[in-house]
Design a protein around this motif. Sequence first.
Motif: not given
Length: 221
Positions: A158-180
């Motif tokens: 309800s809080q974060l699955t519409d967030v499009e901010t780009i994040i970079v972690t080990e093995g992943f680069k994309g939006s918060v929505k995609e990461y979750l």
Amino acid sequence: MGALHSSCLFLGVSNASSVQPVISIERTVFYTEKAAGMYSPLAYAAAQALVEVPYIAAQTLSYGIITYFMIGFERTIRKFLLYLVFTFLSFTYFTFYGMMAVGLTPTQHMAAIISSASYSLWNLFSGFLIPKSYIPGWWIWFYYICPVAWTLRGLISSQLTDVETIIVTEGFKGSVKEYLDLHYGFNSEMIGISAVVLIGFSLLFSGAFMASIRFLNFQRR
């Protein structure tokens, strides 16, 4: 996520633990009143459950208002109300679980022991310490019957699955929505389902408590 997981689990366990001695003491009094035919077991059990609701609502408001803005979630009415709803449902099923544990066991101490084991399992399979995608196939069923997992799913979705901010972690680069969605399986489509499941847990635990009061008698003469 860590703040939501820790706070909901801690306050939920606190609710369940604090209600157990009250239910245990009042159950002893109830046995005497039941023998005198003062009221039916179901009426007593329903009153015991309903009397907790105003306290839980007040706790939800005080906790929700403080933590929502402290964490820095998006300030919209919809998200704030969803946050309060899932927090309320979380506190409710924890409280009813504590009542159920006392109702199904002869002593408060045994209820506390059984509850502690449940809390540990709920914490482990909530999907936070071990993400859903990493839970072994033969244990994934426990994830789906874990109330804390549905609390996290509802709160985060309800809080974060519409967030499009780009994040970079080990093995992943994309939006918060995609990461979750990729790592935890959280998406906006699960908000309604999560709420229904949490309501179901609350009804299940309160119903089990009512049944225990109606059919079980641990009185010792």
